[in-house]
Motif scaffolding. Structure first.
Motif, PDB file in Angstrom:
ATOM      1  N   LEU A   1       1.028  -1.091  -0.498  1.00 53.28           N
ATOM      2  CA  LEU A   1       0.062   0.219   0.334  1.00 53.28           C
ATOM      3  C   LEU A   1       0.755   1.409   0.364  1.00 53.28           C
ATOM      4  O   LEU A   1       2.381   1.516   0.589  1.00 53.28           O
ATOM      5  N   GLN A   2       0.789   2.050  -0.991  1.00 50.82           N
ATOM      6  CA  GLN A   2       1.162   3.391  -0.771  1.00 50.82           C
ATOM      7  C   GLN A   2       0.068   4.136  -0.766  1.00 50.82           C
ATOM      8  O   GLN A   2      -0.811   4.501  -1.316  1.00 50.82           O
ATOM      9  N   LEU A   3       0.472   5.376  -0.160  1.00 47.91           N
ATOM     10  CA  LEU A   3      -0.564   6.738  -0.019  1.00 47.91           C
ATOM     11  C   LEU A   3      -0.209   8.138  -0.379  1.00 47.91           C
ATOM     12  O   LEU A   3       1.113   8.365  -0.358  1.00 47.91           O
ATOM     13  N   MET A   4       0.194   8.954  -1.281  1.00 47.26           N
ATOM     14  CA  MET A   4      -0.127  10.241  -1.326  1.00 47.26           C
ATOM     15  C   MET A   4      -1.024  11.014  -0.957  1.00 47.26           C
ATOM     16  O   MET A   4      -1.937  11.346  -1.834  1.00 47.26           O
ATOM     17  N   GLU A   5      -0.711  12.345   0.013  1.00 48.70           N
ATOM     18  CA  GLU A   5      -1.478  12.763   0.666  1.00 48.70           C
ATOM     19  C   GLU A   5      -1.546  14.606  -0.579  1.00 48.70           C
ATOM     20  O   GLU A   5       0.397  14.923  -0.841  1.00 48.70           O
ATOM     21  N   SER A   6      -2.167  15.415  -0.668  1.00 45.84           N
ATOM     22  CA  SER A   6      -1.909  16.795  -1.267  1.00 45.84           C
ATOM     23  C   SER A   6      -3.141  17.224  -0.748  1.00 45.84           C
ATOM     24  O   SER A   6      -3.907  17.023   0.145  1.00 45.84           O
ATOM     25  N   GLY A   7      -3.202  18.670  -0.437  1.00 48.10           N
ATOM     26  CA  GLY A   7      -4.512  19.481  -1.328  1.00 48.10           C
ATOM     27  C   GLY A   7      -3.911  20.345   0.424  1.00 48.10           C
ATOM     28  O   GLY A   7      -4.391  21.860   0.798  1.00 48.10           O
ATOM     29  N   GLY A   8      -2.621  20.656   0.951  1.00 49.81           N
ATOM     30  CA  GLY A   8      -2.687  21.148   1.879  1.00 49.81           C
ATOM     31  C   GLY A   8      -1.546  22.506   1.497  1.00 49.81           C
ATOM     32  O   GLY A   8      -1.494  23.075   0.412  1.00 49.81           O
ATOM     33  N   ASP A   9      -1.962  24.141   2.021  1.00 50.35           N
ATOM     34  CA  ASP A   9      -1.919  25.757   1.590  1.00 50.35           C
ATOM     35  C   ASP A   9      -2.237  25.887   2.496  1.00 50.35           C
ATOM     36  O   ASP A   9      -2.366  25.139   4.175  1.00 50.35           O
ATOM     37  N   SER A  10      -2.478  27.198   2.563  1.00 50.05           N
ATOM     38  CA  SER A  10      -1.221  28.173   3.851  1.00 50.05           C
ATOM     39  C   SER A  10      -3.206  28.777   3.574  1.00 50.05           C
ATOM     40  O   SER A  10      -3.736  29.162   2.287  1.00 50.05           O
TER      41      SER A  10
END
Length: 122
Positions: A1-10
């Protein structure tokens, strides 16, 4: 299982963000998973979790503000964060495993993404 997050911001305090955790290598819906927050200089803390039966749990600090869900068709989990506060600043990780007895405990999980940074400014 590989996981990749996105969506972070200021984002300004009171604002909203949606984080995504894209899974690959297996069917994500059969795994327990959590979003884990690490504020600057502090330890990891689970903020939202969903198990493979769809049972959801939230840390008290985010109840009523954060929503977690999985989208089976996209093999992706999301964390919708509303009314963000300065204390929400930090890195958010997606963590998962085949089973987690306490789904909000970070040490229950062996699979982790690289994290995505959220910075809340006043």
């Amino acid at each position: 299982l590989q996981l990749m997050e996105s969506g972070g911001d200021s984002v300004q305090a009171g604002g909203s963000l949606r984080l995504s955790c894209a899974a690959s290598g297996t069917t994500f819906s059969t795994y327990d998973m959590a979003w884990v927050h690490q504020a600057p200089g502090k330890e990891l803390g689970g903020v939202a979790a969903i198990n493979n039966d769809g049972v959801i749990d939230y840390a008290e600090s985010v109840k009523g503000r954060f929503t977690i869900h999985k989208e089976r068709a996209k093999n992706t989990a999301y964390l919708l964060m509303n009314n963000l506060t300065l204390e929400d600043t930090g890195k958010f990780y997606c963590a998962s495993d085949t089973y987690a007895e306490d789904t909000l405990r970070a040490d229950e999980y062996n699979y982790w993404g690289q994290g995505t940074q959220v910075t809340v400014v006043s």
